[in-house]
Design a protein around this motif. Structure first.
Motif, PDB file in Angstrom:
ATOM      1  N   UNK A   1      56.621  51.716  78.654  1.00 23.62           N
ATOM      2  CA  UNK A   1      55.821  52.697  77.908  1.00 23.62           C
ATOM      3  C   UNK A   1      55.907  51.971  76.477  1.00 23.62           C
ATOM      4  N   UNK A   2      55.116  52.172  75.269  1.00 25.15           N
ATOM      5  CA  UNK A   2      55.000  51.779  74.010  1.00 25.15           C
ATOM      6  C   UNK A   2      56.479  51.317  73.453  1.00 25.15           C
ATOM      7  N   UNK A   3      56.637  49.998  73.381  1.00 22.86           N
ATOM      8  CA  UNK A   3      57.959  49.832  72.755  1.00 22.86           C
ATOM      9  C   UNK A   3      58.704  49.297  73.644  1.00 22.86           C
ATOM     10  N   UNK A   4      58.326  48.654  75.282  1.00 24.49           N
ATOM     11  CA  UNK A   4      59.242  49.146  75.784  1.00 24.49           C
ATOM     12  C   UNK A   4      58.686  48.038  76.390  1.00 24.49           C
ATOM     13  N   UNK A   5      59.857  47.554  77.413  1.00 22.01           N
ATOM     14  CA  UNK A   5      60.111  46.829  78.384  1.00 22.01           C
ATOM     15  C   UNK A   5      60.174  46.733  79.248  1.00 22.01           C
TER      16      UNK A   5
ATOM     17  N   UNK B   1      55.252  47.200  77.386  1.00 21.92           N
ATOM     18  CA  UNK B   1      54.193  48.169  77.302  1.00 21.92           C
ATOM     19  C   UNK B   1      53.183  47.972  76.639  1.00 21.92           C
ATOM     20  N   UNK B   2      52.782  48.980  76.261  1.00 18.17           N
ATOM     21  CA  UNK B   2      51.408  48.773  75.334  1.00 18.17           C
ATOM     22  C   UNK B   2      52.294  48.766  73.987  1.00 18.17           C
ATOM     23  N   UNK B   3      51.381  47.894  73.416  1.00 14.27           N
ATOM     24  CA  UNK B   3      51.792  47.322  71.771  1.00 14.27           C
ATOM     25  C   UNK B   3      52.403  45.939  71.981  1.00 14.27           C
ATOM     26  N   UNK B   4      53.497  46.212  72.689  1.00 15.01           N
ATOM     27  CA  UNK B   4      54.390  44.809  73.189  1.00 15.01           C
ATOM     28  C   UNK B   4      54.143  42.969  72.785  1.00 15.01           C
ATOM     29  N   UNK B   5      54.563  42.027  72.225  1.00 14.16           N
ATOM     30  CA  UNK B   5      54.165  41.579  72.327  1.00 14.16           C
ATOM     31  C   UNK B   5      54.951  40.108  72.672  1.00 14.16           C
ATOM     32  N   UNK B   6      56.297  41.010  72.163  1.00 14.87           N
ATOM     33  CA  UNK B   6      57.626  39.665  71.867  1.00 14.87           C
ATOM     34  C   UNK B   6      58.506  41.002  71.982  1.00 14.87           C
TER      35      UNK B   6
ATOM     36  N   UNK C   1      64.985  49.642  82.007  1.00 17.25           N
ATOM     37  CA  UNK C   1      63.656  49.923  81.819  1.00 17.25           C
ATOM     38  C   UNK C   1      64.631  49.269  80.362  1.00 17.25           C
ATOM     39  N   UNK C   2      63.918  48.596  78.719  1.00 13.64           N
ATOM     40  CA  UNK C   2      64.605  49.003  77.414  1.00 13.64           C
ATOM     41  C   UNK C   2      63.614  49.148  76.715  1.00 13.64           C
ATOM     42  N   UNK C   3      64.345  48.975  75.184  1.00  8.95           N
ATOM     43  CA  UNK C   3      63.326  48.412  73.966  1.00  8.95           C
ATOM     44  C   UNK C   3      62.727  47.175  74.210  1.00  8.95           C
ATOM     45  N   UNK C   4      61.598  47.275  73.543  1.00  3.79           N
ATOM     46  CA  UNK C   4      61.511  46.035  74.157  1.00  3.79           C
ATOM     47  C   UNK C   4      62.744  44.759  72.765  1.00  3.79           C
ATOM     48  N   UNK C   5      62.482  45.461  71.348  1.00  6.66           N
ATOM     49  CA  UNK C   5      63.481  44.890  70.736  1.00  6.66           C
ATOM     50  C   UNK C   5      65.079  44.263  70.977  1.00  6.66           C
TER      51      UNK C   5
END
Length: 361
Positions: free
Chosen positions: A28-32, A73-78, A139-143
């Motif tokens: 989801x948003x902010x996830x990888x 997820x949406x909004x993740x570029x890195x 599944x983790x936070x993108x950061x």
């Protein structure tokens, strides 16, 4: 559409881990979503299994991992799909009071995935340290997914995600070891030997390794220890003093986290020396020290959280050191095995065998 993967789950306090089917949601948003390639077996996973950290069972274990980003997820570029990453259990929020003070390595609101991974019946799993990487995918936070050089083999790279970073950072960041310092490290497992490597690279003149196992002390010499002390039959306080002209060490790192090792570390220091605790203690343990000694010996008593690291800054640096031959991560890997062998790895850990077992997926 959630994906079904095999994963190691601790279902109840003290019970053997079970290999279960786990459902991993689309990011989801902010996830990888990360396809895990290798994950180290850390004492923290055993603490989760034994209920020493909490009782939020069932736990999805594993946190010392490397792999490839499969989707974001949406909004993740890195990061981006296809990036080779090491997973971090700290992802600074950028907004909390610590981040705003310019100390993101102490972030008090570290990010994790918002969605839970579950068992097929819908039971939510608690991901160990917000990662849960004893799984084919997680599944983790993108950061939390830190891009590193893909030339690093995953069995070695994943260890940066916890034990190696914790030990290395305890020496370099928390202990601020400098050129000419004398350093003593108590406990020469993965974390302790990483602290030895960090102290050596930071310019310590003398690095004294302390353990009860001669094999681990031999390994410590290969990571940069100049002296070794087997404390099974030798008083480590007297041994360190004899090696330092009767003074003690400038920096002492307790990589065990037991009351007796902390007490040893306190008195191993020179006057105004620094004691760094990086070994994770049992929550039930306590320590008592004379208040006059706390005052009269001076110096600093510090706890090292994750080696006080900033993963986005430090992970790529340590990987570059590895690839240039300046940090031998391969030497930490003493066994590789499959997911079904996790309990065997825990048993070896209890016996004090090797530095790190690594699960490959």
């Amino acid at each position: 559409m959630p994906q079904e993967v095999r994963a190691a789950v601790a279902v109840a306090k003290g019970a053997p881990t079970e290999i279960r089917t786990v459902l991993v949601p689309d990011p989801g948003p902010g996830e990888a979503l990360v396809a895990v390639q290798a994950c180290g077996v850390c004492h923290t996973d055993l603490h989760y299994r034994e209920g020493a950290i909490g009782d939020d069972f069932p736990y999805l274990l594993g946190h010392e991992a490397a792999g490839v980003v499969e989707a974001v997820g949406p909004g993740v570029t890195d990061p981006a799909p296809g990036d080779y990453v090491v997973l971090a259990w700290r992802a600074p929020c950028g907004l909390c009071r610590s981040c705003r003070r310019g100390r993101p390595w102490y972030c008090f609101d570290s990010r994790n995935a918002a969605q839970a991974m579950t068992l097929p019946d819908g039971t939510a799993l608690t991901a160990a340290l917000g990662i849960g990487a004893f799984a084919e995918k997680t599944l983790v936070a993108a950061g939390q997914a830190v891009k590193v050089d893909p030339a690093a083999r995953p069995e070695a790279a994943g260890l940066i995600g916890c034990g190696v970073m914790a030990g290395y950072g305890a020496a370099v960041h928390t202990g601020a070891v400098g050129s000419g310092d004398t350093v003593a490290v108590i406990g020469c497992g993965g974390v302790g030997n990483a602290a030895i490597a960090g102290a050596s690279r930071a310019g310590a003149r003398r690095v004294i390794a302390i353990d009860v196992d001669d094999g681990r002390l031999d390994a410590a010499e290969r990571f940069g220890a100049t002296d070794t002390v087997n404390s099974r039959g030798t008083d480590p306080i007297e041994a360190v003093r004899s090696l330092t002209g009767g003074h003690g060490a400038d920096v002492v790192i307790d990589a065990v986290g037991r009351p007796e090792t902390y007490r040893q570390g306190f008195y191993l220091r020179d006057l105004a020396g620094t004691l760094v605790q990086v070994g994770v203690p049992d929550p039930a343990t306590t320590i008592e020290l004379p208040l006059i000694d706390l005052f009269s010996r001076g110096g600093a008593l510090k706890s090292s959280w994750y080696g006080d690291c900033l993963p986005s800054r430090d992970f790529p640096v340590l990987i570059d050191l590895y690839l240039s031959g300046k940090l031998d991560l391969d030497r930490f890997v003493t066994a590789t095995m499959g997911l079904d062998d996790l309990e065997r790895a825990f048993a070896a850990m209890r016996r004090g065998e090797g530095l790190r077992s690594v699960i490959t997926l």
